[in-house]
Design a protein around this motif. Sequence first.
Motif, short mmCIF file in Angstrom:
data_model
loop_
_atom_site.label_atom_id
_atom_site.label_comp_id
_atom_site.label_asym_id
_atom_site.label_seq_id
_atom_site.Cartn_x
_atom_site.Cartn_y
_atom_site.Cartn_z
N ALA A 106 0.55 -1.24 0.06
CA ALA A 106 0.00 0.12 0.07
C ALA A 106 1.18 1.17 -0.12
O ALA A 106 0.99 2.16 -0.85
N ALA A 107 2.06 0.99 0.39
CA ALA A 107 3.09 2.22 0.50
C ALA A 107 2.92 2.70 -0.66
O ALA A 107 3.57 3.52 -1.23
N GLY A 108 3.42 2.07 -1.43
CA GLY A 108 3.93 1.57 -3.32
C GLY A 108 3.10 3.23 -4.02
O GLY A 108 3.53 3.65 -4.36
N SER A 113 5.40 12.76 -1.61
CA SER A 113 5.57 14.14 0.12
C SER A 113 5.24 13.19 0.84
O SER A 113 6.27 14.27 2.04
N MET A 114 4.87 11.56 0.97
CA MET A 114 5.13 10.90 1.71
C MET A 114 6.49 10.03 1.18
O MET A 114 6.23 8.72 2.34
N ALA A 115 7.56 10.31 0.73
CA ALA A 115 8.17 9.34 1.00
C ALA A 115 8.83 9.07 1.81
O ALA A 115 9.28 7.06 1.72
N VAL A 116 9.24 9.59 2.87
CA VAL A 116 9.98 9.04 4.20
C VAL A 116 9.08 8.59 4.70
O VAL A 116 9.44 7.21 4.66
N SER A 123 9.60 -0.64 4.35
CA SER A 123 11.19 -1.28 4.76
C SER A 123 10.89 -2.49 5.80
O SER A 123 12.13 -3.46 6.44
N ALA A 124 9.99 -2.30 6.52
CA ALA A 124 9.72 -2.67 8.24
C ALA A 124 9.65 -4.35 7.34
O ALA A 124 10.48 -5.34 8.20
N PHE A 125 8.56 -4.78 6.42
CA PHE A 125 8.56 -5.99 6.57
C PHE A 125 10.04 -7.36 6.43
O PHE A 125 10.12 -7.86 7.25
N LEU A 126 11.05 -6.61 5.25
CA LEU A 126 12.02 -7.25 5.51
C LEU A 126 13.00 -7.67 6.68
O LEU A 126 13.62 -8.37 6.57
N HIS A 163 15.22 2.52 -1.24
CA HIS A 163 14.72 3.68 -1.38
C HIS A 163 15.30 4.68 -1.02
O HIS A 163 15.09 6.19 -0.96
N LEU A 164 16.25 4.61 -1.41
CA LEU A 164 17.50 6.28 -0.49
C LEU A 164 18.43 6.52 -2.34
O LEU A 164 19.03 7.05 -1.95
N ARG A 165 17.88 6.15 -3.15
CA ARG A 165 18.38 6.41 -4.67
C ARG A 165 18.42 8.01 -4.47
O ARG A 165 18.43 9.05 -5.24
N GLY A 166 16.38 8.47 -3.88
CA GLY A 166 16.47 9.57 -3.83
C GLY A 166 17.82 10.92 -3.52
O GLY A 166 18.07 11.83 -3.68
#
Length: 393
Positions: A106-108, A113-116, A123-126, A163-166
């Motif tokens: 769902a986060a995808g 503006s809510m990227a963080v 990231s939490a699941f893995l 996710h850090l690519r930005g």
Amino acid sequence: MASSAESIRAYSGPPVFSFGFRPFFLFSAAWAAVAVPVWVASMSLGDGTVGGMDGRLWHIHEMLFGYLAGVIAGFLLTAVPNWTGRLPVTGLKLAGLFALWAAGRAAGFLPASMAVAATVVDSAFLVVFAGLIWREVLAAKNRRNLPVCLLVSMLALANIAFHLRGAIPLVGPGAERGAVAVVTGLIALIGGRVTPSFTQNWTQAKGILKGPTAFNRFDAGVLALTAVALVAWVAAPHSLVTGGAMVAAGLANLARLARWRGWLVRREALVWILHLGYAWLGVGLILLGLAVLWPDAVPFTAGVHALTTGAMGVETLAIMTRASRGHTGRPRVADRATTALYLLILSAAVVRVSAPFLVEWTIALLAVSAMLWSLAFAVFVAVYGPMLWRRSL
């Protein structure tokens, strides 16, 4: 202490949370069937984005860290209790772990503006899952499977790096290659166990005396070469040495596959599909190596999709169908629907890998491959969904 079987029989909650393979196989397959059309629609009907992310990057992320991570979780939550002798994760704990995976999907769709927040949720699941696998393996002193723990942890780190690519653009491509390398390594490691094992079981049941060659130093050498080649590909993807190592690893894996005598099981789709999935691993490594050595002749995307659509798509469906049948009390024999979904995923892989070679037909072939992929997983959901949602026979 109760055994795993006694624990499962004593469980009285929703059947879908009675064992790890049930929710993760069912909803990962459903997500695989839906996510590809979402990406195609974003490219053809929308502005090319999904949520706050470029559509292509969203597609890559959801295949590697959504669908594949979910299937890996379903497999390991089922296999680790057998490896360690410890009780499986069931009930509320399993539901909570699955909720983390679903929240990541769902986060995808969150805006840029809510990227963080999206990064933290996804990231939490893995991270939690990796910690769980480490706990189970270490508690049982099951050293043989420490490499599996390491690979799952690396997949979690690759997701964070993605996710850090930005903020750090250079880490993005490396995260993608790292994730592909990790899943390829898991297929070489675990596929290299289950394929000859299931082949041996089938040949023995049929009275065939000479089955697969047992694991020996050759297999260990192939795994070591594959690991070295994949590390080199992640670290130095354009090096000629890397290209040569990838080709050598691919050929070595095909030689390893030949030692398992897959032609003996040609009458049972539930077994021969494992051999074809592993064959895609060898082909994918070779194509990626050739793309480094002769980039004008061999497209990079052909090798990537030989590993992803081919090895990963085929192997995951092979494992999901076999495990679902076996763990719900059904015969380990492929019915017509199961054989049909195997043919669909194999066709999707062939078409997808062929597409970049046939430039005039590339767009049409990509559309056909996407349709075949989604159909394969939709058939899985239709046929195996009732088995996974309800109680075992």
